[in-house]
Design a protein around this motif. Sequence first.
Motif, PDB file in Angstrom:
ATOM      1  N   TYR A   9      10.655   2.997  13.243  1.00  0.00           N
ATOM      2  CA  TYR A   9       9.757   3.189  12.107  1.00  0.00           C
ATOM      3  C   TYR A   9      10.580   3.505  10.864  1.00  0.00           C
ATOM      4  N   TRP A  10      10.103   2.982   9.741  1.00  0.00           N
ATOM      5  CA  TRP A  10      10.865   3.088   8.494  1.00  0.00           C
ATOM      6  C   TRP A  10       9.957   3.597   7.385  1.00  0.00           C
ATOM      7  N   ARG A  11      10.535   4.342   6.470  1.00  0.00           N
ATOM      8  CA  ARG A  11       9.777   4.948   5.371  1.00  0.00           C
ATOM      9  C   ARG A  11      10.133   4.317   4.038  1.00  0.00           C
ATOM     10  N   LEU A  12       9.108   3.930   3.298  1.00  0.00           N
ATOM     11  CA  LEU A  12       9.273   3.602   1.879  1.00  0.00           C
ATOM     12  C   LEU A  12       8.921   4.861   1.107  1.00  0.00           C
ATOM     13  N   GLY A  13       9.904   5.390   0.370  1.00  0.00           N
ATOM     14  CA  GLY A  13       9.685   6.622  -0.386  1.00  0.00           C
ATOM     15  C   GLY A  13       9.536   6.348  -1.869  1.00  0.00           C
ATOM     16  N   CYS A  31       5.316   9.634   3.278  1.00  0.00           N
ATOM     17  CA  CYS A  31       5.586   8.210   3.060  1.00  0.00           C
ATOM     18  C   CYS A  31       4.710   7.658   1.938  1.00  0.00           C
ATOM     19  N   VAL A  32       5.303   6.849   1.082  1.00  0.00           N
ATOM     20  CA  VAL A  32       4.531   6.052   0.130  1.00  0.00           C
ATOM     21  C   VAL A  32       4.029   4.800   0.853  1.00  0.00           C
ATOM     22  N   GLY A  33       4.871   4.293   1.733  1.00  0.00           N
ATOM     23  CA  GLY A  33       4.527   3.189   2.625  1.00  0.00           C
ATOM     24  C   GLY A  33       5.403   3.300   3.853  1.00  0.00           C
ATOM     25  N   TRP A  34       5.127   2.501   4.877  1.00  0.00           N
ATOM     26  CA  TRP A  34       5.962   2.528   6.080  1.00  0.00           C
ATOM     27  C   TRP A  34       5.895   1.191   6.800  1.00  0.00           C
ATOM     28  N   LEU A  87       1.030   1.154  -4.347  1.00  0.00           N
ATOM     29  CA  LEU A  87       0.694   2.013  -3.212  1.00  0.00           C
ATOM     30  C   LEU A  87       0.240   3.396  -3.671  1.00  0.00           C
ATOM     31  N   LEU A  88       0.882   3.923  -4.709  1.00  0.00           N
ATOM     32  CA  LEU A  88       0.489   5.241  -5.224  1.00  0.00           C
ATOM     33  C   LEU A  88      -0.894   5.185  -5.870  1.00  0.00           C
ATOM     34  N   GLN A  89      -1.195   4.079  -6.536  1.00  0.00           N
ATOM     35  CA  GLN A  89      -2.542   3.907  -7.099  1.00  0.00           C
ATOM     36  C   GLN A  89      -3.578   3.811  -5.979  1.00  0.00           C
ATOM     37  N   GLU A  90      -3.243   3.081  -4.929  1.00  0.00           N
ATOM     38  CA  GLU A  90      -4.150   2.953  -3.787  1.00  0.00           C
ATOM     39  C   GLU A  90      -4.356   4.303  -3.102  1.00  0.00           C
ATOM     40  N   TRP A 115      -3.294   2.564   6.619  1.00  0.00           N
ATOM     41  CA  TRP A 115      -3.354   1.454   5.659  1.00  0.00           C
ATOM     42  C   TRP A 115      -2.044   1.262   4.896  1.00  0.00           C
ATOM     43  N   GLN A 116      -1.142   2.242   4.961  1.00  0.00           N
ATOM     44  CA  GLN A 116       0.127   2.133   4.229  1.00  0.00           C
ATOM     45  C   GLN A 116       1.152   1.259   4.950  1.00  0.00           C
TER      46      GLN A 116
END
Length: 205
Positions: free
Chosen positions: A144-148, A130-133, A13-16, A177-178
């Motif tokens: 709603y939830w956060r991927l950190g 957020c890195v993702g959600w 996700l960080l690369q994206e 898109w995350q």
Amino acid sequence: MHENSPKTLRQNLLQERAAFAAKQDYAQIQADLIDHLNQLLAEQGSSWQSIALYWPIQDEVDLRSTLLAWVKKAPSRTLTLPFARPDKHLDFYQWCQGDKLIPSKHGVPEPDPNNATRPLLNPDCILIPCVGWSSSVVDGKTHYWRLGYGGGYFDRTLAELRKKNPKLVCIGVGFDWQKLDDAQWSAQTHDEPLDMLLTESGLLR
């Protein structure tokens, strides 16, 4: 598709996000997200005295100028930045433009906890990158939830702060898109839900 390992998922996700931030239309997408933040501040900003922001790293959306403008509209308003404690909780200290910050062990610029002119504050609203959600529906209500980044700092801190202030508003900041589905990642029992999620498409409540 992302692999199921949370560590691999974060790396992908960080690369994206880095590739996404390099695209030609990124400035417009970021501007759209900030427009939605300005709309929220116009609607609810007068009920908050202190907002916690983040110092942007690794292609996170930069909200600093928007929030500095919010502060200037009323002398009682303050901004805070998080300071990571050794016990993996966050403290929030007042931040003013031009303050000298110190890098954390993760390389994130942080306020100096020994600066007597910048008090420790409990914010009314926290903006969290957020890195993702993801989202889930429980009893007809959407959560709603956060991927950190994997440290668990925000989850521990939010659980603590919500006991002190049930009206605390926690807003995740990310991009459309995350969004992750259950096959990619799902929230764990220790994960704290977000009250809202802010993306370029609008504010999800």
